[in-house]
Write a protein that holds these residues in place. Structure first.
Motif, PDB file in Angstrom:
ATOM      1  N   PRO A 204       0.831  -1.213   0.000  1.00  0.00           N
ATOM      2  CA  PRO A 204       0.000   0.000   0.000  1.00  0.00           C
ATOM      3  C   PRO A 204       0.864   1.261   0.000  1.00  0.00           C
ATOM      4  N   VAL A 205       0.438   2.242  -0.774  1.00  0.00           N
ATOM      5  CA  VAL A 205       1.178   3.507  -0.881  1.00  0.00           C
ATOM      6  C   VAL A 205       0.307   4.634  -0.342  1.00  0.00           C
ATOM      7  N   LEU A 206       0.857   5.361   0.612  1.00  0.00           N
ATOM      8  CA  LEU A 206       0.212   6.535   1.192  1.00  0.00           C
ATOM      9  C   LEU A 206       1.027   7.753   0.764  1.00  0.00           C
ATOM     10  N   SER A 207       0.407   8.674   0.058  1.00  0.00           N
ATOM     11  CA  SER A 207       1.125   9.898  -0.314  1.00  0.00           C
ATOM     12  C   SER A 207       0.767  11.003   0.670  1.00  0.00           C
ATOM     13  N   VAL A 208       1.742  11.854   0.933  1.00  0.00           N
ATOM     14  CA  VAL A 208       1.551  13.030   1.789  1.00  0.00           C
ATOM     15  C   VAL A 208       1.997  14.226   0.962  1.00  0.00           C
ATOM     16  N   GLU A 209       1.046  15.058   0.602  1.00  0.00           N
ATOM     17  CA  GLU A 209       1.307  16.177  -0.303  1.00  0.00           C
ATOM     18  C   GLU A 209       0.636  17.429   0.238  1.00  0.00           C
ATOM     19  N   PRO A 210       1.422  18.349   0.845  1.00  0.00           N
ATOM     20  CA  PRO A 210       0.803  19.572   1.365  1.00  0.00           C
ATOM     21  C   PRO A 210       0.398  20.520   0.235  1.00  0.00           C
ATOM     22  N   TRP A 211      -0.291  19.998  -0.688  1.00  0.00           N
ATOM     23  CA  TRP A 211      -0.843  20.752  -1.814  1.00  0.00           C
ATOM     24  C   TRP A 211      -2.085  19.988  -2.235  1.00  0.00           C
ATOM     25  N   ALA A 212      -2.186  19.560  -3.444  1.00  0.00           N
ATOM     26  CA  ALA A 212      -3.358  18.823  -3.917  1.00  0.00           C
ATOM     27  C   ALA A 212      -2.963  17.390  -4.268  1.00  0.00           C
ATOM     28  N   HIS A 213      -3.935  16.531  -4.344  1.00  0.00           N
ATOM     29  CA  HIS A 213      -3.671  15.124  -4.651  1.00  0.00           C
ATOM     30  C   HIS A 213      -3.454  14.874  -6.143  1.00  0.00           C
ATOM     31  N   ILE A 214      -3.570  15.888  -6.954  1.00  0.00           N
ATOM     32  CA  ILE A 214      -3.486  15.738  -8.407  1.00  0.00           C
ATOM     33  C   ILE A 214      -2.217  14.967  -8.790  1.00  0.00           C
ATOM     34  N   GLY A 215      -2.408  13.893  -9.527  1.00  0.00           N
ATOM     35  CA  GLY A 215      -1.291  13.068  -9.979  1.00  0.00           C
ATOM     36  C   GLY A 215      -1.006  11.867  -9.103  1.00  0.00           C
ATOM     37  N   TRP A 216      -1.290  11.986  -7.817  1.00  0.00           N
ATOM     38  CA  TRP A 216      -0.978  10.881  -6.906  1.00  0.00           C
ATOM     39  C   TRP A 216      -1.866   9.669  -7.125  1.00  0.00           C
ATOM     40  N   ASP A 217      -3.007   9.841  -7.758  1.00  0.00           N
ATOM     41  CA  ASP A 217      -3.883   8.694  -7.998  1.00  0.00           C
ATOM     42  C   ASP A 217      -3.211   7.650  -8.886  1.00  0.00           C
ATOM     43  N   ARG A 218      -2.180   8.036  -9.613  1.00  0.00           N
ATOM     44  CA  ARG A 218      -1.421   7.075 -10.431  1.00  0.00           C
ATOM     45  C   ARG A 218      -0.584   6.126  -9.583  1.00  0.00           C
TER      46      ARG A 218
END
Length: 102
Positions: A33-47
């Motif tokens: 499982p991959v958890l992204s942490v992005e203090p902006w928007a999730h755009i792109g992380w869905d890949r």
């Protein structure tokens, strides 16, 4: 919980996409499982990510500590989200997110 986790700095989508599938899988292995942490928007992380801690609204003006608290960018919240993501898969492999090489 005692978990072995890996942190990945991801400064460039473009450079990552130029890499081989083998390299990409070394960064984001299938089944993990991959958890992204992005203090902006999730755009792109869905890949790449199965869940993202990110801003889901326009934002706010305040001291950075208050902003990080409001949007959940705290160690406690990120740890809770990571534990919840692991629990969601319940020991089953997470689905692969990388597109096959053509």
């Amino acid at each position: 919980y005692q978990r072995r986790v890996h942190g990945v700095s991801f400064p460039s989508w473009e450079l990552f996409e130029e890499q081989s599938r083998a390299y990409k899988l070394s960064v984001f292995p299938e089944g993990v499982p991959v958890l992204s942490v992005e203090p902006w928007a999730h755009i792109g992380w869905d890949r790449y990510a199965h869940y993202s801690v990110c801003m889901k609204t326009f934002g706010m003006s305040a001291p950075i500590k208050d902003i990080y608290e409001e949007f959940g960018f705290t160690v406690d919240n990120i740890a809770k989200k990571g534990q919840a993501l692991i629990a969601f898969y319940g020991g089953r492999p997470a689905p692969g997110k990388l597109a096959p090489e053509l």
